[in-house]
Enzyme design. Structure first.
Site, PDB file in Angstrom:
ATOM      1  CG  HIS A 121      14.150 -21.523   2.470  1.00  0.00           C
ATOM      2  ND1 HIS A 121      12.940 -21.686   1.839  1.00  0.00           N
ATOM      3  CD2 HIS A 121      14.692 -20.405   1.943  1.00  0.00           C
ATOM      4  CE1 HIS A 121      12.787 -20.723   0.958  1.00  0.00           C
ATOM      5  NE2 HIS A 121      13.819 -19.911   1.009  1.00  0.00           N
TER       6      HIS A 121
ATOM      7  NE  ARG B  53      -4.206  -0.930  -0.345  1.00  0.00           N
ATOM      8  CZ  ARG B  53      -5.399  -0.805   0.249  1.00  0.00           C
ATOM      9  NH1 ARG B  53      -5.585   0.097   1.172  1.00  0.00           N
ATOM     10  NH2 ARG B  53      -6.387  -1.579  -0.119  1.00  0.00           N
TER      11      ARG B  53
ATOM     12  CD  GLU C  84      18.187 -14.553   5.306  1.00  0.00           C
ATOM     13  OE1 GLU C  84      17.881 -15.441   6.103  1.00  0.00           O
ATOM     14  OE2 GLU C  84      17.484 -14.272   4.306  1.00  0.00           O
TER      15      GLU C  84
ATOM     16  CG  HIS D  72      17.121 -11.991   1.982  1.00  0.00           C
ATOM     17  ND1 HIS D  72      17.226 -13.349   1.852  1.00  0.00           N
ATOM     18  CD2 HIS D  72      17.800 -11.475   0.927  1.00  0.00           C
ATOM     19  CE1 HIS D  72      17.932 -13.640   0.773  1.00  0.00           C
ATOM     20  NE2 HIS D  72      18.288 -12.514   0.194  1.00  0.00           N
TER      21      HIS D  72
ATOM     22  NE  ARG E  48      14.819 -11.793  -1.922  1.00  0.00           N
ATOM     23  CZ  ARG E  48      15.607 -12.841  -2.206  1.00  0.00           C
ATOM     24  NH1 ARG E  48      16.480 -12.762  -3.189  1.00  0.00           N
ATOM     25  NH2 ARG E  48      15.508 -13.955  -1.522  1.00  0.00           N
TER      26      ARG E  48
ATOM     27  N   GLY F 104      10.648 -17.229   8.624  1.00  0.00           N
ATOM     28  CA  GLY F 104       9.866 -16.069   8.218  1.00  0.00           C
ATOM     29  C   GLY F 104       8.474 -16.406   7.750  1.00  0.00           C
TER      30      GLY F 104
HETATM   31  N1  PXP Z   1      17.257 -18.490   5.274  1.00  0.00           N
HETATM   32  C1  PXP Z   1      17.456 -17.836   4.108  1.00  0.00           C
HETATM   33  C2  PXP Z   1      18.839 -17.756   3.573  1.00  0.00           C
HETATM   34  C3  PXP Z   1      16.374 -17.262   3.423  1.00  0.00           C
HETATM   35  O1  PXP Z   1      16.592 -16.618   2.263  1.00  0.00           O
HETATM   36  C4  PXP Z   1      15.091 -17.336   3.972  1.00  0.00           C
HETATM   37  C5  PXP Z   1      13.944 -16.685   3.272  1.00  0.00           C
HETATM   38  O2  PXP Z   1      14.146 -15.307   3.243  1.00  0.00           O
HETATM   39  C6  PXP Z   1      14.933 -18.015   5.199  1.00  0.00           C
HETATM   40  C7  PXP Z   1      16.033 -18.588   5.823  1.00  0.00           C
HETATM   41  C8  PXP Z   1      13.607 -18.143   5.864  1.00  0.00           C
HETATM   42  O3  PXP Z   1      12.782 -18.944   5.087  1.00  0.00           O
HETATM   43  P1  PXP Z   1      11.225 -18.988   5.361  1.00  0.00           P
HETATM   44  O4  PXP Z   1      10.686 -17.619   5.017  1.00  0.00           O
HETATM   45  O5  PXP Z   1      10.718 -20.060   4.462  1.00  0.00           O
HETATM   46  O6  PXP Z   1      11.047 -19.287   6.822  1.00  0.00           O
END
Ligand code: PXP
Length: 236
Positions: A190, A18, A70, A43, A45, A213
């Site tokens: 992840h 938004r 990250e 993270h 980007r 996340g």
């Molecule tokens: N580790 C890394 C390197 C990632 O890029 C991410 C996603 O941003 C995560 C962990 C966390 O993954 P998820 O969002 O699936 O929990």
């Protein structure tokens, strides 16, 4: 005990939908800390589609818990991390266009590339971690890159967990043993969620930190952020 670092990218995705400041990424970072998160992960980007550089600066000055940034080590990313000095930087091999991290580093092929970058961060007292698949040769080569930790890429574990969790965890157990043997710290992340986290955490020895996340922020829509963070923490 394994630390829970909450990745708050998704809060920024929602805010950016938004253009205003709702929900506030800064407030989310402060509240995650208040609700028991041991760390905050972002993270940023290159297209700033969720976390912006401004967010990274604001969060660093507002939290006292572990801050983990990250990203792909582009010149801009390295400059930003050296300026902000988080507790930890996690290097991922993503191209700029990927939806989310989708591969670990080839630490054999990219060893000479990663080594000086990692050294630069370590010179500034920033702990380093590199995102890799649970493969012994990649872990051994990660050590030679000079990193303090590895982050095990858990998507394959998560995908296989429901059909065969014993088989799904096997490479990660071996990877963690290898990492411990050569004195590398172990992070993981992840696609970890309320269903698959406990089994992962129970089976992986010396797991320093998980970074979560997507599932955690999605769960928070139904369960509330404070409650959700506590639920994840109880599984560790
Ligand atoms: N580790 C890394 C390197 C990632 O890029 C991410 C996603 O941003 C995560 C962990 C966390 O993954 P998820 O969002 O699936 O929990």
């Amino acid at each position: 005990m394994t630390k829970l670092s909450v990745n708050i990218n998704k809060i920024a995705t929602l805010r950016n939908a938004r253009g205003g400041n709702t929900p506030s990424v800064l407030k989310a970072a402060i509240d995650c800390q208040l609700f028991g998160a041991d760390g905050i992960t972002v993270h940023p980007r290159p297209d700033q589609r969720h976390i912006t550089k401004r967010d990274v600066i604001n969060i660093k000055s507002a939290i006292t818990t572990e801050f983990n940034i990250e990203g792909y080590p582009s010149e801009d990313f390295i400059k930003m991390v050296l300026e902000i000095k988080p507790h930890q930087v996690t290097l991922v091999p993503d191209g700029p266009d990927v939806l989310t991290s989708c591969a670990g580093w080839d630490t054999i092929q990219y060893q000479q590339y990663l080594k000086p970058i990692i050294q630069q961060f370590k010179n500034e007292g920033i702990r380093t971690s590199i995102f890799i698949d649970p493969l012994a040769p990649m872990i051994e080569a990660a050590k030679l890159c000079g990193t303090d930790r590895i982050e095990l890429y858990t998507e394959n574990y998560a995908n296989q967990y429901n059909s065969n969790k014993e088989q799904a965890i096997e490479p990660y157990i071996l990877a963690a043993e290898k990492a411990t043997e050569i004195d590398l710290g172990i992070n993981a992340g992840h696609d970890l969620n309320l269903d698959n986290l406990a089994y992962f955490s129970k089976n992986i020895k010396n797991l320093d930190e998980v970074s979560i996340g997507h599932a955690l922020i999605s769960d928070a829509l139904y369960l509330g952020l404070e409650n959700t963070i506590q639920m994840y923490k109880r599984l560790l």
